[in-house]
Design an enzyme around this catalytic site. Structure first.
Site, PDB file in Angstrom:
ATOM      1  N   THR A  28       1.516  -7.502  14.574  1.00  0.00           N
ATOM      2  CA  THR A  28       1.985  -6.072  13.105  1.00  0.00           C
ATOM      3  C   THR A  28       3.324  -5.577  13.426  1.00  0.00           C
ATOM      4  O   THR A  28       3.626  -5.799  14.362  1.00  0.00           O
ATOM      5  CB  THR A  28       0.355  -5.745  12.819  1.00  0.00           C
ATOM      6  N   ASN A  29       3.473  -4.609  12.091  1.00  0.00           N
ATOM      7  CA  ASN A  29       4.920  -3.891  11.960  1.00  0.00           C
ATOM      8  C   ASN A  29       4.725  -1.759  12.120  1.00  0.00           C
ATOM      9  O   ASN A  29       3.744  -2.049  10.665  1.00  0.00           O
ATOM     10  CB  ASN A  29       5.942  -4.655  11.668  1.00  0.00           C
ATOM     11  N   ARG A  30       5.494  -1.851  11.824  1.00  0.00           N
ATOM     12  CA  ARG A  30       4.963  -0.218  12.236  1.00  0.00           C
ATOM     13  C   ARG A  30       5.503   0.255  10.432  1.00  0.00           C
ATOM     14  O   ARG A  30       5.845   0.977   9.383  1.00  0.00           O
ATOM     15  CB  ARG A  30       5.975   0.589  12.219  1.00  0.00           C
ATOM     16  N   SER A  31       5.408  -0.521   8.983  1.00  0.00           N
ATOM     17  CA  SER A  31       5.399  -0.470   7.704  1.00  0.00           C
ATOM     18  C   SER A  31       4.289  -0.104   7.229  1.00  0.00           C
ATOM     19  O   SER A  31       2.985   0.036   7.880  1.00  0.00           O
ATOM     20  CB  SER A  31       5.356  -1.930   6.784  1.00  0.00           C
ATOM     21  N   ALA A  86       7.114  -5.602   4.997  1.00  0.00           N
ATOM     22  CA  ALA A  86       7.951  -6.230   5.907  1.00  0.00           C
ATOM     23  C   ALA A  86       6.894  -6.820   6.619  1.00  0.00           C
ATOM     24  O   ALA A  86       5.887  -7.042   6.805  1.00  0.00           O
ATOM     25  CB  ALA A  86       7.733  -4.882   7.182  1.00  0.00           C
TER      26      ALA A  86
END
Length: 214
Positions: free
Chosen positions: A21-24, A89
Site C-alpha cells: 500500500t502507500n501513505r495516502s 493513490a
C-alpha cells in the site's frame, strides 16, 4: 451533477495478512467528495481503506485493491456520471499471485523475492467513457514535467500535481499545495491551503468544463 470521487491508497494483497500500500490518508479525496455534496451534486465516493469517517449524504463504495476500484468506478461511470475526480493513490504494482496462506519465515533465509506485475490503469481504462476526467500526480521530483506527461498520456481534462515530499502538504496532513493543469496548457499554481479549499478550486474548474460541454 453526479460526481464520482476516488480516495485512499489501494491495498494489494501479498497473502491473507500482508499488503502493498502507500501513505495516502484519503483526506483530499474525502474533502472533494464533501465539497461536491455541499454544492448540491450527487456524489459517489469510491474509497480504499482509510481511518476517516464515512461522510453523510454521500454514497460510499468501499474497495480494497486497484482492480476492485476499477470495477466500481467503471460500473458507476457506465451508469451515468458527469465527472470523475481520481484522487486515490492507486498502487502501480501488485503481487503476480497472492499466497492463499500466510507466508512463513524460513530459518536461515535472510532474503526473499516478490514478483510484481502492473495494476490496471484506471484512468486509461475509462478515458472513453463520458464525463470530465480529473487525475492527480503525486510526485517527488520534476513535478510539472511528470504531471504534463500524465495529463497527455491519459487524455485527462485536468490534472492536479502535488509534491508529496513536502512536510507541510500532501500525505497525512490537512493542507495541500498543488498546481492544476489543463489540456490547453494553462497552469494554476495554488499556495498552501486547506484540502477543502483545494477541493473547491478543483470543482470550480470541473463546473466550468461541464457547463461548456452542455
Amino acid at each position: 451533477m453526479h460526481v464520482v470521487v476516488s480516495a485512499g491508497g489501494t491495498q494489494e494483497p501479498i497473502d491473507p495478512v500482508r499488503i502493498i500500500t502507500n501513505r495516502s490518508s484519503g483526506k483530499q479525496g474525502y474533502a472533494i467528495a464533501e465539497a461536491a455534496r455541499d454544492r448540491g451534486a450527487r456524489v459517489t465516493l469510491v474509497t480504499a481503506p482509510t481511518a476517516l469517517t464515512d461522510p453523510d449524504l454521500i454514497e460510499v463504495v468501499k474497495v480494497g485493491s486497484a482492480r476492485d476500484m476499477l470495477a466500481s468506478i467503471e460500473s458507476t461511470l457506465r451508469a451515468g456520471a458527469d465527472a470523475l475526480v481520481m484522487a486515490a493513490a492507486v498502487a502501480d504494482w501488485e503481487p503476480a499471485s497472492a499466497a492463499r496462506q500466510k507466508v512463513k519465515k524460513v530459518d536461515g533465509q535472510d532474503r526473499t523475492t516478490l514478483e510484481l506485475t502492473k495494476t490496471p490503469d484506471i484512468l486509461a481504462t475509462v478515458r472513453e467513457l463520458p464525463g470530465v476526467k480529473v487525475g492527480f500526480a503525486a510526485e517527488t521530483e520534476d513535478l510539472l514535467g511528470n504531471a504534463k506527461e500524465k495529463l497527455s498520456r491519459k487524455g485527462l481534462d485536468l490534472i492536479v500535481a502535488n509534491d508529496v515530499s513536502a512536510t507541510d502538504a500532501g500525505f497525512n496532513v490537512d493542507n495541500n499545495r498543488v498546481v492544476i493543469l489543463d489540456r490547453d496548457g494553462a497552469q494554476d499554481e495554488l499556495p498552501l491551503m486547506s484540502k477543502r479549499d483545494v477541493a473547491d478550486r478543483i470543482l470550480d474548474r470541473v463546473r466550468r468544463i461541464v457547463d461548456a460541454r452542455h
